[in-house]
Enzyme design. Structure first.
Site, PDB file in Angstrom:
ATOM      1  N   SER A 269       0.819  -1.216   0.000  1.00 41.71           N
ATOM      2  CA  SER A 269       0.000   0.000   0.000  1.00 41.71           C
ATOM      3  C   SER A 269       0.850   1.262   0.000  1.00 41.71           C
ATOM      4  O   SER A 269       0.559   2.214  -0.730  1.00 41.71           O
ATOM      5  CB  SER A 269      -0.968  -0.001   1.188  1.00 41.71           C
ATOM      6  OG  SER A 269      -0.291  -0.182   2.410  1.00 41.71           O
ATOM      7  N   HIS A 299      -1.821  -8.835   1.931  1.00 37.99           N
ATOM      8  CA  HIS A 299      -1.563  -7.559   2.615  1.00 37.99           C
ATOM      9  C   HIS A 299      -2.679  -7.311   3.633  1.00 37.99           C
ATOM     10  O   HIS A 299      -2.709  -7.939   4.690  1.00 37.99           O
ATOM     11  CB  HIS A 299      -1.456  -6.444   1.579  1.00 37.99           C
ATOM     12  CG  HIS A 299      -0.887  -5.154   2.101  1.00 37.99           C
ATOM     13  ND1 HIS A 299      -0.267  -5.030   3.330  1.00 37.99           N
ATOM     14  CD2 HIS A 299      -0.837  -3.895   1.557  1.00 37.99           C
ATOM     15  CE1 HIS A 299       0.137  -3.789   3.508  1.00 37.99           C
ATOM     16  NE2 HIS A 299      -0.213  -3.077   2.450  1.00 37.99           N
ATOM     17  N   HIS A 345       6.832 -12.558   9.147  1.00 32.33           N
ATOM     18  CA  HIS A 345       6.812 -11.233   8.536  1.00 32.33           C
ATOM     19  C   HIS A 345       7.977 -11.137   7.559  1.00 32.33           C
ATOM     20  O   HIS A 345       9.034 -11.738   7.771  1.00 32.33           O
ATOM     21  CB  HIS A 345       6.911 -10.131   9.597  1.00 32.33           C
ATOM     22  CG  HIS A 345       6.625  -8.760   9.075  1.00 32.33           C
ATOM     23  ND1 HIS A 345       7.586  -7.974   8.490  1.00 32.33           N
ATOM     24  CD2 HIS A 345       5.458  -8.050   9.030  1.00 32.33           C
ATOM     25  CE1 HIS A 345       7.052  -6.828   8.126  1.00 32.33           C
ATOM     26  NE2 HIS A 345       5.756  -6.847   8.436  1.00 32.33           N
ATOM     27  N   ARG A 354       3.326  -4.210  17.283  1.00 31.44           N
ATOM     28  CA  ARG A 354       1.909  -3.903  17.108  1.00 31.44           C
ATOM     29  C   ARG A 354       1.043  -5.029  17.688  1.00 31.44           C
ATOM     30  O   ARG A 354      -0.065  -4.787  18.159  1.00 31.44           O
ATOM     31  CB  ARG A 354       1.590  -3.675  15.626  1.00 31.44           C
ATOM     32  CG  ARG A 354       2.365  -2.500  15.004  1.00 31.44           C
ATOM     33  CD  ARG A 354       2.166  -2.431  13.515  1.00 31.44           C
ATOM     34  NE  ARG A 354       2.648  -3.646  12.848  1.00 31.44           N
ATOM     35  CZ  ARG A 354       2.481  -3.912  11.556  1.00 31.44           C
ATOM     36  NH1 ARG A 354       1.847  -3.046  10.777  1.00 31.44           N
ATOM     37  NH2 ARG A 354       2.950  -5.031  11.034  1.00 31.44           N
ATOM     38  N   ASP A 400      -1.482  -8.957  12.507  1.00 30.07           N
ATOM     39  CA  ASP A 400      -2.744  -9.556  12.076  1.00 30.07           C
ATOM     40  C   ASP A 400      -3.201 -10.695  12.980  1.00 30.07           C
ATOM     41  O   ASP A 400      -4.370 -11.081  12.953  1.00 30.07           O
ATOM     42  CB  ASP A 400      -2.611 -10.065  10.637  1.00 30.07           C
ATOM     43  CG  ASP A 400      -2.292  -8.960   9.659  1.00 30.07           C
ATOM     44  OD1 ASP A 400      -2.995  -7.930   9.697  1.00 30.07           O
ATOM     45  OD2 ASP A 400      -1.330  -9.098   8.882  1.00 30.07           O
ATOM     46  N   ARG A 426      -4.204   3.541   7.452  1.00 31.19           N
ATOM     47  CA  ARG A 426      -3.012   3.614   6.592  1.00 31.19           C
ATOM     48  C   ARG A 426      -2.908   4.948   5.863  1.00 31.19           C
ATOM     49  O   ARG A 426      -1.804   5.382   5.480  1.00 31.19           O
ATOM     50  CB  ARG A 426      -3.043   2.433   5.620  1.00 31.19           C
ATOM     51  CG  ARG A 426      -1.824   2.270   4.701  1.00 31.19           C
ATOM     52  CD  ARG A 426      -0.489   2.318   5.410  1.00 31.19           C
ATOM     53  NE  ARG A 426      -0.314   1.363   6.470  1.00 31.19           N
ATOM     54  CZ  ARG A 426       0.332   0.204   6.355  1.00 31.19           C
ATOM     55  NH1 ARG A 426       0.826  -0.162   5.185  1.00 31.19           N
ATOM     56  NH2 ARG A 426       0.495  -0.587   7.409  1.00 31.19           N
ATOM     57  N   ARG A 446      10.856   4.935 -11.892  1.00 28.84           N
ATOM     58  CA  ARG A 446      10.951   4.153 -13.120  1.00 28.84           C
ATOM     59  C   ARG A 446      12.161   3.225 -13.047  1.00 28.84           C
ATOM     60  O   ARG A 446      13.201   3.461 -13.645  1.00 28.84           O
ATOM     61  CB  ARG A 446      11.064   5.103 -14.310  1.00 28.84           C
ATOM     62  CG  ARG A 446      10.936   4.627 -15.759  1.00 28.84           C
ATOM     63  CD  ARG A 446      10.395   3.269 -15.966  1.00 28.84           C
ATOM     64  NE  ARG A 446      10.282   2.950 -17.381  1.00 28.84           N
ATOM     65  CZ  ARG A 446      10.859   1.896 -17.951  1.00 28.84           C
ATOM     66  NH1 ARG A 446      11.622   1.089 -17.221  1.00 28.84           N
ATOM     67  NH2 ARG A 446      10.669   1.646 -19.227  1.00 28.84           N
TER      68      ARG A 446
END
Length: 462
Positions: A269, A299, A345, A354, A400, A426, A446
């Site tokens: 994200s 995700h 992770h 977290r 999670d 987020r 790029r």
């Protein structure tokens, strides 16, 4: 004071001189002034650093890294946070426990306000309570939605996933973009960040209203989200619009919306927002792209998958299994080729901080909840099994593994909606970074891609 009625009031795009808008925009909290002070300092720091060290190598990378999602390749600059594999995330140098202690809280509350973390991510400075009260009120005043977005949300089919609705609504709001308007009028690129900041503030302010309408439409018979209260903080208003008034849930939402904000710049994200923003797409489009990435099962959907798996565990072994029985279930899972959701992770090599702050919340508020007890038992057993299994680089739980259990406890059982909450949070991180992308004049991203045959030739030629 309250804004009465549905949140559908429209606001016109910039009129007159965009230059006047950039210099005269309202700044009740002083956050814009803080950035105005900090941006030239950071620009000089980066310019001096690149001038002195611009040709220095950051190291080599391998063919496996190119095929393996570019993991470990240092190829992005994100000022807001840094993830250490042994220590976890630091927001502008501060750990989660430090943020919990130092950032302002709501009156009578003990969890940090997300507004405070947004201020920290943008400036690197700990805000005062007065500044954050003003920021909360400013977001409440900016929360109105354009009527066409409300109409669109109300017309979407109920079988469209909440994240699809959320992403679509965010992109549709780009009719309100100050940045897009200013760019079309040819403002100087040195002022891009000012218009982007205004958009970022608007996006963040509007997201709880969007998310609440989606929730109410899907799960509460399309009832009204009600009114925004100018005296409530961002999370409190969000909770009220969702229909939850339990003070503990409001505190949980403050914690949740704080800890899910940012995880440096390489996750899907954050990278998507940066990448699309590098094309000078406005924040609505850039954040919409980020949300399309967050919707993926690798995700943001991971917390939903964890809860489904935990429910299956309880169905198979019961609410109070012996350690041996739970260990046997874990081995059966691994031996069948499946993974243990919520463990491991891509970067971390320790228990996710977290996860730990959510565990502390649960120990304080729901120590006897059966689902939490299962999570706690897994916390003691699963890492040992995974280590013995030998394939997991990180056998410890991530964020999670815990969040869904807390939401379920307070009655939010609609698992398909959880990623929307993640997305609202987020925004604080990726849009802070996007402001700095434009302030530092970062160019269009790029990278060079290669074919397998070209890589083969390159390797053989060495």
């Amino acid at each position: 004071m309250m804004i009465v009625g549905h949140i559908i009031r429209t606001i016109p795009l910039l009129s007159g001189s965009t230059a006047r808008f950039a210099t005269q925009a309202s700044d009740p909290s002083g956050l814009r002034n803080a950035l105005t002070r900090l941006v030239p300092e950071k620009q000089k720091e980066v310019s001096d650093f690149r001038r002195e060290h611009g040709n220095k190598s950051l190291g080599e990378y391998t063919i496996d890294q190119v095929y393996g999602g570019m993991r470990g390749i240092k190829g992005l600059v994100t000022e807001t946070s840094l993830l250490d594999e042994d220590e976890g995330i630091r927001f502008r140098g501060y750990t989660i426990p430090e943020c919990q202690k130092m950032l302002p809280h709501a009156v009578g509350g003990s969890e940090p306000l997300p507004e405070g973390l947004f201020w920290l991510l943008l400036t690197g400075e700990i805000p005062t309570e007065t500044q954050i009260r003003a920021l909360s009120k400013e977001w409440a005043e900016r929360a109105h939605l354009p009527s066409h977005v409300v109409a669109m949300l109300n017309g979407l089919p109920s079988n469209l996933h909440p994240m699809s609705q959320f992403s679509a609504a965010v992109i549709a709001m780009n009719s309100e973009s100050h940045f897009a308007k200013a760019y079309s009028e040819g403002v100087h690129k040195a002022t891009y960040w000012e218009y982007l900041y205004e958009d970022a503030m608007d996006v963040i302010a509007k997201l709880p209203s969007v998310a609440a309408i989606i929730y109410r439409n899907l799960y509460r018979d399309a009832t009204s989200v009600g009114a925004i209260d100018l005296e409530k903080d961002w999370s409190h208003n969000f909770s009220a619009m969702l229909g939850y008034d339990d003070p503990e849930f409001i505190e949980l939402l403050r914690l949740y919306l704080t800890i899910h904000t940012d995880h440096e710049g390489g996750n899907v994200s954050a990278h998507a927002c940066h990448l699309v923003g590098s094309a000078l797409s406005d924040p609505y489009l850039s954040f919409g792209a980020a949300m399309c990435g967050l919707a993926g099962p690798l995700h943001g959907l991971a917390n939903q998958e964890v809860l489904v798996w935990l429910t299956n565990v309880i169905n198979k072994v019961g609410e109070n299994p012996s350690d041996d029985k739970l260990k046997e279930f874990l081995w059966d899972t691994l031996n069948s080729g499946q993974v243990v959701p919520g463990y491991g992770h891509a970067v971390l090599r320790k228990t996710d901080p977290r996860y730990m702050c959510q565990r502390e919340f649960a120990l304080k508020h729901l120590p006897n909840d059966p689902m939490f007890n299962m999570v706690s038992q897994l916390y003691e057993i699963a890492p040992k099994v995974l280590l013995e299994h030998g394939k997991a680089k990180n056998p410890w739980p991530n964020v999670d593994a815990h969040s869904g259990v807390l939401l379920q406890y307070y009655g939010m059982t609609e698992m398909s909606y959880y990623t929307v909450l993640f997305g609202v949070s987020r925004a604080l991180g990726v849009l802070s970074s996007l402001v700095w992308d434009r302030a530092l004049g970062l160019p269009l991203e790029r990278p060079k891609s290669m074919t397998t045959s070209a890589l083969e030739k390159l390797v053989r030629g060495r």
